[in-house]
Enzyme design. Structure first.
Site, short mmCIF file in Angstrom:
data_model
loop_
_atom_site.label_atom_id
_atom_site.label_comp_id
_atom_site.label_asym_id
_atom_site.label_seq_id
_atom_site.Cartn_x
_atom_site.Cartn_y
_atom_site.Cartn_z
N ASP A 48 8.35 0.19 0.94
CA ASP A 48 8.65 -1.12 0.36
C ASP A 48 7.79 -1.38 -0.87
O ASP A 48 7.96 -2.38 -1.57
CB ASP A 48 8.52 -2.25 1.40
CG ASP A 48 7.11 -2.40 1.94
OD1 ASP A 48 6.25 -1.55 1.65
OD2 ASP A 48 6.86 -3.39 2.66
N SER A 49 6.88 -0.42 -1.18
CA SER A 49 6.18 -0.43 -2.47
C SER A 49 7.20 -0.35 -3.60
O SER A 49 6.86 -0.61 -4.77
CB SER A 49 5.19 0.73 -2.55
OG SER A 49 5.80 1.94 -2.16
N ASP A 87 11.23 2.24 4.99
CA ASP A 87 10.20 1.24 5.30
C ASP A 87 10.88 -0.10 5.56
O ASP A 87 11.58 -0.63 4.69
CB ASP A 87 9.28 1.13 4.07
CG ASP A 87 7.88 0.71 4.41
OD1 ASP A 87 7.58 0.49 5.60
OD2 ASP A 87 7.08 0.61 3.47
N LYS A 117 9.65 3.03 9.21
CA LYS A 117 8.23 2.69 9.31
C LYS A 117 8.11 1.18 9.49
O LYS A 117 8.85 0.42 8.86
CB LYS A 117 7.46 3.12 8.06
CG LYS A 117 5.98 2.76 8.12
CD LYS A 117 5.17 3.41 7.02
CE LYS A 117 5.24 2.71 5.71
NZ LYS A 117 4.77 1.29 5.75
N GLU A 119 5.19 -2.00 9.78
CA GLU A 119 3.80 -2.44 9.63
C GLU A 119 3.36 -3.28 10.83
O GLU A 119 4.10 -4.18 11.25
CB GLU A 119 3.64 -3.28 8.36
CG GLU A 119 3.70 -2.47 7.09
CD GLU A 119 3.33 -3.27 5.84
OE1 GLU A 119 2.75 -4.38 5.96
OE2 GLU A 119 3.62 -2.78 4.74
N GLU A 184 -3.96 2.85 6.56
CA GLU A 184 -4.17 2.52 5.14
C GLU A 184 -5.48 1.76 4.96
O GLU A 184 -5.73 0.76 5.65
CB GLU A 184 -2.99 1.68 4.62
CG GLU A 184 -3.17 1.26 3.16
CD GLU A 184 -1.90 0.78 2.48
OE1 GLU A 184 -0.83 0.79 3.11
OE2 GLU A 184 -2.01 0.38 1.30
#
Ligand code: KIV
Length: 268
Positions: A48-49, A87, A117, A119, A184
């Protein structure tokens, strides 16, 4: 020439048990996915970057499911060998487990991804998806979707108490079925302890050399703009494509202005 087989989550589990490190990179488009696949990168993350490095937002928060899926499809068309992970964007899994399942399955059905993925310690969703056959990559430490709650992009788990909580969440996520864990921006010693405590591979980004694998945002590695503010300390720049692009575009502009492009060699 034999075509290398597609990387699977079982291959990554084998890497961990045999003590072999592996590399992961982000990818957001067809040509980059093709090149990273050619370079032998076994895992590509449509992160999602995307929001920051491709779409120009300040944080990852605004990116939508539809934008993510649009880029996932392009990556899936470009990469033949890499395991592809999508993501889950902010808001696509926090409302309910049902909503999370609906959105996660879209990554596989519509986006051509092989897993997702997530978070944070979303245990119920991780377990539900694992039972449905959707591989889940977990993500702890600095979770950028919580940037406002964390007070910025800061190193996490610096205190003993926070490090213990991180380890507890990591163990719970492994138990819930996560096949890997991104760590991270945590101290290297904490990431090493977590890595040694888990049977699944850890994938570090700003988490030192003790992880089983590493991931970077491809634009950071290529020198095409920073994913976080001024550019995080952990990034190693392997190329300076930003400068190369500006030089090439400037040379083209000058040629056009001077009338030296197109010349005879470039005309019909
Ligand atoms: O979105 C992303 O690129 C990520 C990686 C930095 C792990 O989450």
């Amino acid at each position: 020439m034999p075509v290398p087989a597609r990387t699977t989550v079982r291959d990554l589990a084998r890497c961990k048990s045999e003590g072999r490190r592996f590399a992961m990179l982000t990818a957001y488009d067809f040509p980059t996915a093709r090149l990273l696949d050619e370079a032998g990168i076994p895992v590509l993350l449509v992160g999602d970057s995307l929001a920051q490095v491709v779409l120009g937002y300040d944080t990852t928060l605004p990116v939508t499911m539809d934008e993510m899926l649009h880029h996932c499809r392009a990556v899936a068309r470009g990469a033949r060998n890499a395991l592809l992970i999508g993501d889950m964007p902010f808001g696509s899994y926090q409302v309910s487990v049902e909503d999370g399942i609906r959105n996660a399955t879209r990554f596989l059905k519509e986006g051509g991804m092989h897993g997702v993925k997530i978070e944070g310690p979303h245990l119920e969703l991780t377990q539900a998806l694992t039972e449905l056959g959707v591989p889940v990559m977990a993500h702890l430490g600095l979770t950028p979707q919580s940037v406002h709650a964390l007070g910025g992009y800061r190193v996490q788990a610096r205190s003993e108490e926070d490090a213990h909580l991180l380890l507890a969440h990591a163990l719970e996520l492994e138990k819930a079925g996560a096949f890997s864990l991104v760590l991270e921006a945590v101290p290297a010693a904490v990431a090493t302890t977590v890595t040694r405590s888990l049977a699944i591979p850890t994938i570090g980004i700003g988490a030192g050399a003790g992880c089983d694998a590493q991931v970077l945002v491809v634009h950071d590695l290529l020198g095409m703009g920073a994913s976080h503010e001024a550019g995080p300390k952990f990034v190693k720049r392997y190329a300076n494509l930003g400068e190369t692009i500006v030089e090439a575009a400037t040379a083209y502009r000058r040629d056009v202005e001077a009338g030296t492009y197109p010349d005879e060699a470039h005309s019909y």
